[in-house]
Write a protein that holds these residues in place. Structure first.
Motif, PDB file in Angstrom:
ATOM      1  N   LEU A  40       0.852  -1.189   0.000  1.00 13.94           N
ATOM      2  CA  LEU A  40       0.000   0.000   0.000  1.00 13.94           C
ATOM      3  C   LEU A  40       0.885   1.236   0.000  1.00 13.94           C
ATOM      4  O   LEU A  40       1.889   1.281   0.692  1.00 13.94           O
ATOM      5  CB  LEU A  40      -0.886   0.052   1.247  1.00 13.94           C
ATOM      6  CG  LEU A  40      -2.017  -0.943   1.367  1.00 13.94           C
ATOM      7  CD1 LEU A  40      -2.741  -0.726   2.684  1.00 13.94           C
ATOM      8  CD2 LEU A  40      -2.982  -0.815   0.222  1.00 13.94           C
ATOM      9  N   SER A  61      -3.082   0.299  -4.041  1.00 16.48           N
ATOM     10  CA  SER A  61      -2.740  -1.050  -3.614  1.00 16.48           C
ATOM     11  C   SER A  61      -2.099  -1.816  -4.767  1.00 16.48           C
ATOM     12  O   SER A  61      -2.605  -1.792  -5.890  1.00 16.48           O
ATOM     13  CB  SER A  61      -3.998  -1.793  -3.157  1.00 16.48           C
ATOM     14  OG  SER A  61      -3.710  -3.157  -2.937  1.00 16.48           O
ATOM     15  N   THR A 121      -3.826  -1.302   8.794  1.00 17.25           N
ATOM     16  CA  THR A 121      -4.650  -2.269   8.067  1.00 17.25           C
ATOM     17  C   THR A 121      -5.170  -3.357   8.992  1.00 17.25           C
ATOM     18  O   THR A 121      -4.751  -3.470  10.140  1.00 17.25           O
ATOM     19  CB  THR A 121      -3.835  -2.932   6.937  1.00 17.25           C
ATOM     20  OG1 THR A 121      -2.831  -3.766   7.529  1.00 17.25           O
ATOM     21  CG2 THR A 121      -3.185  -1.900   6.037  1.00 17.25           C
TER      22      THR A 121
END
Length: 134
Positions: A40, A61, A121
């Motif tokens: 990312l 991404s 995340t």
């Protein structure tokens, strides 16, 4: 000669300083303990200079599967202190091999500062981006 009241006040002040030092070390350690998410990257930052706000970021991404952004934190580099954070409910989805916009809404120092933005995340990793304002 010191009174019991003076000694009590001194003990409370020393205890407060110790607690604040421990809390600062704990939160700094939390940020540094996050592994970096290499799949990312923050590819765009939207700032509103009139209201001194980090409005949002574009996240790209290169991962083979989707991931979710659970929270965001803004750390002032000069002090190492988290000045703003938020948890996303529901988490923000970033599809595989795509770009997503993540709204943030953090207030920035109007006099200017350098920051690290952490996007945490669901994998327990974080995308990290340096932001200089103004």
């Amino acid at each position: 000669m010191t009174t019991k009241r003076t000694l009590g006040i001194m003990a409370v002040v020393i205890a407060g300083l110790a607690v604040s030092a421990i809390v600062t070390i704990y939160f700094r350690g939390q940020q540094s303990a996050l592994g970096e998410e290499t799949g990312l990257s923050v590819t765009g930052v939207e700032l509103n200079r009139r209201t001194h706000t980090l409005v949002g970021v574009n996240v790209t991404s290169s991962l083979a599967s989707e991931t979710w952004i659970r929270s965001a934190s803004l750390v002032k580099i000069q002090s190492g202190i988290t000045v703003a954070s938020t948890s996303f409910s529901p988490a923000r989805q970033v599809s595989a091999n795509s770009q997503s916009y993540i709204p943030i809404g953090f207030k920035l120092d109007p006099e200017g500062a350098d920051y690290f933005l952490y996007l945490v995340t669901d994998r327990g990793t974080a995308a990290k981006q340096k932001i200089s304002y103004p």
